[in-house]
Design an enzyme around this catalytic site. Structure first.
Site, PDB file in Angstrom:
ATOM      1  CD1 TRP A 120      -2.891   1.491   0.743  1.00 36.82           C
ATOM      2  CD2 TRP A 120      -1.223   2.398   2.053  1.00 36.82           C
ATOM      3  NE1 TRP A 120      -3.492   2.706   0.905  1.00 36.82           N
ATOM      4  CE2 TRP A 120      -2.389   3.360   1.771  1.00 36.82           C
ATOM      5  CE3 TRP A 120      -0.440   2.707   3.212  1.00 36.82           C
ATOM      6  CZ2 TRP A 120      -2.517   4.526   2.463  1.00 36.82           C
ATOM      7  CZ3 TRP A 120      -0.407   4.191   3.546  1.00 36.82           C
ATOM      8  CH2 TRP A 120      -1.344   4.800   3.331  1.00 36.82           C
ATOM      9  CG  ASP A 173     -12.868   9.806  -2.084  1.00 35.26           C
ATOM     10  OD1 ASP A 173     -12.905   8.945  -1.149  1.00 35.26           O
ATOM     11  OD2 ASP A 173     -12.224   9.736  -2.957  1.00 35.26           O
ATOM     12  CG  ASP A 174     -15.335   6.823   2.553  1.00 34.10           C
ATOM     13  OD1 ASP A 174     -16.504   7.074   2.783  1.00 34.10           O
ATOM     14  OD2 ASP A 174     -14.622   6.279   2.894  1.00 34.10           O
ATOM     15  CE  LYS A 205     -11.148   7.020  -5.329  1.00 28.17           C
ATOM     16  NZ  LYS A 205     -10.475   7.892  -4.246  1.00 28.17           N
ATOM     17  CD1 TRP A 206     -15.548  -0.676  -7.136  1.00 30.92           C
ATOM     18  CD2 TRP A 206     -17.429  -0.453  -8.325  1.00 30.92           C
ATOM     19  NE1 TRP A 206     -16.393  -1.821  -6.984  1.00 30.92           N
ATOM     20  CE2 TRP A 206     -17.601  -1.736  -7.807  1.00 30.92           C
ATOM     21  CE3 TRP A 206     -18.680  -0.206  -9.250  1.00 30.92           C
ATOM     22  CZ2 TRP A 206     -18.589  -2.623  -8.024  1.00 30.92           C
ATOM     23  CZ3 TRP A 206     -19.774  -1.033  -9.333  1.00 30.92           C
ATOM     24  CH2 TRP A 206     -19.690  -2.415  -8.686  1.00 30.92           C
ATOM     25  CG  ASP A 207     -11.939   2.715  -2.750  1.00 27.06           C
ATOM     26  OD1 ASP A 207     -11.026   2.017  -2.837  1.00 27.06           O
ATOM     27  OD2 ASP A 207     -11.563   3.830  -1.909  1.00 27.06           O
ATOM     28  CG  MET A 208     -12.681  -4.213  -3.688  1.00 32.10           C
ATOM     29  SD  MET A 208     -12.479  -4.894  -2.188  1.00 32.10           S
ATOM     30  CE  MET A 208     -12.932  -6.555  -2.028  1.00 32.10           C
ATOM     31  CG  ASN A 209     -10.688   0.921   0.855  1.00 28.07           C
ATOM     32  OD1 ASN A 209      -9.612   1.416   0.524  1.00 28.07           O
ATOM     33  ND2 ASN A 209     -11.900   1.772   0.639  1.00 28.07           N
ATOM     34  CG  ASP A 223      -4.734   5.744  -1.133  1.00 35.28           C
ATOM     35  OD1 ASP A 223      -5.291   5.946  -2.088  1.00 35.28           O
ATOM     36  OD2 ASP A 223      -5.383   4.745  -0.215  1.00 35.28           O
TER      37      ASP A 223
HETATM   38  C1  DGJ Z   1      -9.004   4.496  -0.472  1.00 33.11           C
HETATM   39  C2  DGJ Z   1      -8.809   5.292  -1.536  1.00 33.11           C
HETATM   40  O1  DGJ Z   1      -7.628   4.468  -2.351  1.00 33.11           O
HETATM   41  C3  DGJ Z   1      -8.761   6.770  -1.348  1.00 33.11           C
HETATM   42  O2  DGJ Z   1      -8.547   7.372  -2.646  1.00 33.11           O
HETATM   43  C4  DGJ Z   1     -10.208   7.095  -0.863  1.00 33.11           C
HETATM   44  O3  DGJ Z   1     -11.044   7.094  -1.774  1.00 33.11           O
HETATM   45  C5  DGJ Z   1     -10.486   6.202   0.350  1.00 33.11           C
HETATM   46  N1  DGJ Z   1     -10.412   4.855   0.249  1.00 33.11           N
HETATM   47  C6  DGJ Z   1     -11.772   6.734   1.135  1.00 33.11           C
HETATM   48  O4  DGJ Z   1     -12.064   5.628   1.928  1.00 33.11           O
END
Ligand code: DGJ
Length: 710
Positions: A183, A348-349, A458-462, A529
């Site tokens: 990361w 964003d979020d 912006k489709w995120d997946m964390n 990020d």
């Molecule tokens: C992870 C993404 O990489 C960031 O750019 C941001 O959108 C955060 N998630 C938001 O929780």
């Protein structure tokens, strides 16, 4: 046509610059069919390709197995001891004995042809289809495998299914290139001698991952950026994957790639089939640079959904506001962003449920009740009134335990009976293999896009998968590793079909989902990020090995950088981000009027060179980006754009001159800065003298050099 039959069991797969000869040989003693690669290299005439099939075969001793590494899909069975590309178990027998059923060429239209080789086990009703697709406008060859459990048989357990194995022609030594990372440090290029043994790059995370990216390139050790033969293999897949490069002690290298990872098993009931995603092969004789340009061209022609569009300059609120999204603050940012020339504003979020931090609300996709009591419409109207398009962050696969959705549907999370539900980033993963989950996701995404008139998601997946099970569907165990990814593709695809104007960015906690699979459904991807321009140069360098600048989202953020604390001039930050799809991610109200003025000017400059950067041919000119003097050049039509960087100002060591490349030697090029005119030959042989490369000066100097072919 691209597939030329050489005789009744050999075919020459021809691309504009390469030939790939494959054949199916049947062992006269055992009757076993072994589809084999006979050649992969520079383009041959059909006559020469035919001769290649008559060349003496590799020596095979009974103690070693060099023959199997040339197979298109070495199976677990018979006299093979390498890492199998296909491994199945029928009852108690874990071994396959393939027989040839048929082979045929199919015209797919649009300059594409497909060769299917159909095999079947000698005893069990089990079929394997090896497919090869070649097109007349790319050197990238697509391969994949389909396995079918015959309806008259019993169930089969598949423990490995690769899309294809590629043999790298003999050389005295081999070198391996690939990217690894973590990361905030994704896509770090690694190049070094390939030791004898099996080198495995894999993701066991259910997503492509930050730790490795599904491609490798092999050369004989001497290829440079501009010269030499390079063989590349990449997988178009966004879930778990494995690429195994085998360097045999007797010589010879092969690369086998496919989805899934060790230990995952797929059970096929009678009548069921499993199709592996495309594994792509590319031969190039113009060094790593030409190989990358071929991959970029392939992405533009056959992967990205909107390759001809210019990606807009966007603003993203994440670094400026984190979760504290309010209408007033977003509109304050939006006003400044619009004045700078930003074209798309992405919130964003933090806009939904009770999302004040990352402990809660994933799944509750309605406007944050306290912060947006009247909904999000006012904010997006305000953004559009400023002349910008509107975008929003979502994480459809994310599920917080602290959410209405989880309370209503705990069974929707990936989980296993009698096992914990581990959280990462305080969340679980929704099971997109389930029809009801996909229907729900498509429903709210579609409503959100329509009601708010969104142009961009912006489709995120964390988080990676844990306890990846689906106990209610016992037969589907381990299928979730595949079907989740396919489910995500399906929802993205259907959403795009319903809302053709919608554009999507792929993000997975930074660059955790950068691959040719997701790029079929997304217009841009977020590589990291880490927005520190110096670190970003290394990430962008790794990104550019396979993926085009038009898909690489890159923001200019605050200085000192939020992640690294490093301070850097605005120009340097811009010049790094301008080498991809420029975006702004800083806390604009804190920028000085001088910075805002400079930013507006740099955005205007970017728009003038944007078609060339996003759609031109990219040349990595010099140096290790981020570490020393380096430069990257783009050429489209008459325009040449070069970004020159010098992170270490007072370094006395060269180079001082920058030789351009890819120009027409006989044409005259005019330097925009001073109107001077130079032959392409002069610029390529003698080079220019960038001010940023002068030996005495501050750290982090950079410049954009623009030339026009006269
Ligand atoms: C992870 C993404 O990489 C960031 O750019 C941001 O959108 C955060 N998630 C938001 O929780």
């Amino acid at each position: 046509m691209p597939v030329i039959p050489l005789d009744d069991h050999h075919w020459a797969i021809t691309t504009p610059a390469s030939t790939y000869v494959i054949g199916v040989e049947v062992d006269p003693l055992t009757g076993e069919a072994a589809p084999r690669q006979t050649y992969w290299g520079p383009r041959l005439t059909p006559e020469a390709a035919r001769q290649v099939t008559c060349l003496p075969k590799r020596h095979v001793s009974s103690f070693s197995t060099p023959a199997e590494i040339e197979e298109l899909l070495p199976v677990d069975g018979g006299t093979r001891w390498g890492s199998p590309s296909l491994q199945v178990t029928f009852g108690h027998a874990r071994s396959l004995e393939p027989r040839l059923v048929e082979a045929g060429v199919h015209d797919e239209g649009g300059g594409a042809e497909r060769l299917d080789v159909v095999l079947a086990d000698a005893y069990h009703p089990f079929e394997v289809v090896l497919s090869v697709r070649v097109r007349d406008d790319t050197d990238v060859i697509e391969r994949w495998t389909t396995v079918r459990c015959g309806s008259s048989g019993t169930e089969v357990v598949v423990t490995r299914l690769d899309s294809g194995n590629w043999f790298i022609p003999d050389a005295a030594a081999y070198r391996h290139s690939g990217v690894f990372g973590a990361w905030a440090e994704e896509l770090q290029l690694q190049r070094g001698p390939l030791p004898v043994g099996e080198l495995v790059f894999t993701s066991r995370q259910g997503v492509t991952s930050h730790t490795a990216n599904p491609w490798v390139m092999i050369d004989a050790g001497a290829a440079t950026e501009e010269h030499g033969e390079v063989w590349g293999v990449a997988l178009a897949w966004s879930g778990s994957w494995r690429l195994t490069t085998t360097h045999r002690p007797e010589g010879g290298v092969c690369v086998s790639g496919g989805f899934g990872h060790d230990g995952v098993r797929w059970t096929l009931a009678p009548g069921e089939e499993l199709v592996a995603p495309p594994v792509l092969g590319l031969y190039s004789d113009g060094g790593f640079g030409a190989a990358s340009r071929s991959w970029h061209e392939y992405a533009r022609r056959h992967v990205l959904p909107t390759p001809l569009e210019e990606q807009p300059v966007l603003y993203n609120s994440w670094e400026a506001t984190a979760f504290a999204v309010t209408e007033a603050h977003q509109l304050e940012l939006a006003k400044t962003a619009a004045a700078l020339g930003v074209e798309l504003f992405v919130v964003d979020d933090g806009w939904f449920g009770g999302r004040d931090d990352d402990t809660t609300s994933l799944g509750d996709w309605h406007p944050h009740r306290e912060r947006f009591p009247e909904g999000l419409g006012g904010m997006f109207d305000g953004i559009r009134d400023l002349g910008m398009r509107a975008g929003l962050w979502v994480e459809p696969e994310g599920l917080s335990k602290e959410s209405e959705l989880y309370r209503a549907h705990p069974e929707w999370a990936l989980h296993m009976e009698h096992r914990r539900r581990d959280e990462k980033r305080q969340q679980l993963v929704l099971n997109f293999a389930r029809d009801d989950v996909r229907e729900w996701a498509l429903g709210w995404l579609d409503r959100l896009v329509t009601e708010l008139g969104l142009d961009y998601l912006k489709w995120d997946m964390n988080r990676p998968f844990t306890q990846a099970g689906w106990p209610e569907r016992e037969a589907a165990q381990d299928r979730v590793w595949i079907e989740h990814t396919r489910g995500v593709y399906r929802v993205m695809g259907l959403l795009r079909e319903r809302r053709p104007g919608l554009r999507i960015e792929s993000c997975a906690g930074g660059g955790g989902r950068v691959d040719f699979g997701i790029m079929r459904y997304t217009d841009e991807v977020w590589p990291s990020d880490n927005t520190d321009a110096r670190d970003r140069q290394t990430v962008q360098h790794g990104f550019s090995q396979l993926y085009p600048a038009s898909a690489m989202s890159a923001w200019v953020t605050d200085s000192p950088n939020i992640t690294t604390g490093r301070a850097m001039p605005l120009r340097y930050r811009f010049h790094v981000a301008m080498a991809g799809v420029l975006g702004i991610g800083g806390n604009l109200p804190e920028w000085t009027s001088g910075e805002l003025e400079a930013a507006a000017e740099l955005i205007a400059q970017y728009k003038r060179v944007r078609p060339t950067v996003q759609h031109g041919l990219q040349y990595r000119l010099a140096g290790t980006p981020g570490q020393e003097r380096s430069a990257v050049q783009y050429v489209l039509g008459d325009q040449v754009v070069v970004f020159v960087y010098n992170p270490l100002g007072n370094a006395k060591r060269g180079p001082r001159r920058l030789r351009l490349t890819g120009l027409d030697p006989e044409a005259l090029y005019e330097l925009e800065a001073d109107g001077s005119r130079w032959y392409g030959a002069t610029l390529m042989a003698g080079g220019i003298r960038p001010a940023a490369w002068e030996p005495i000066g501050a750290d982090h100097r950079s410049e954009m050099v623009v030339l026009r072919k006269v």
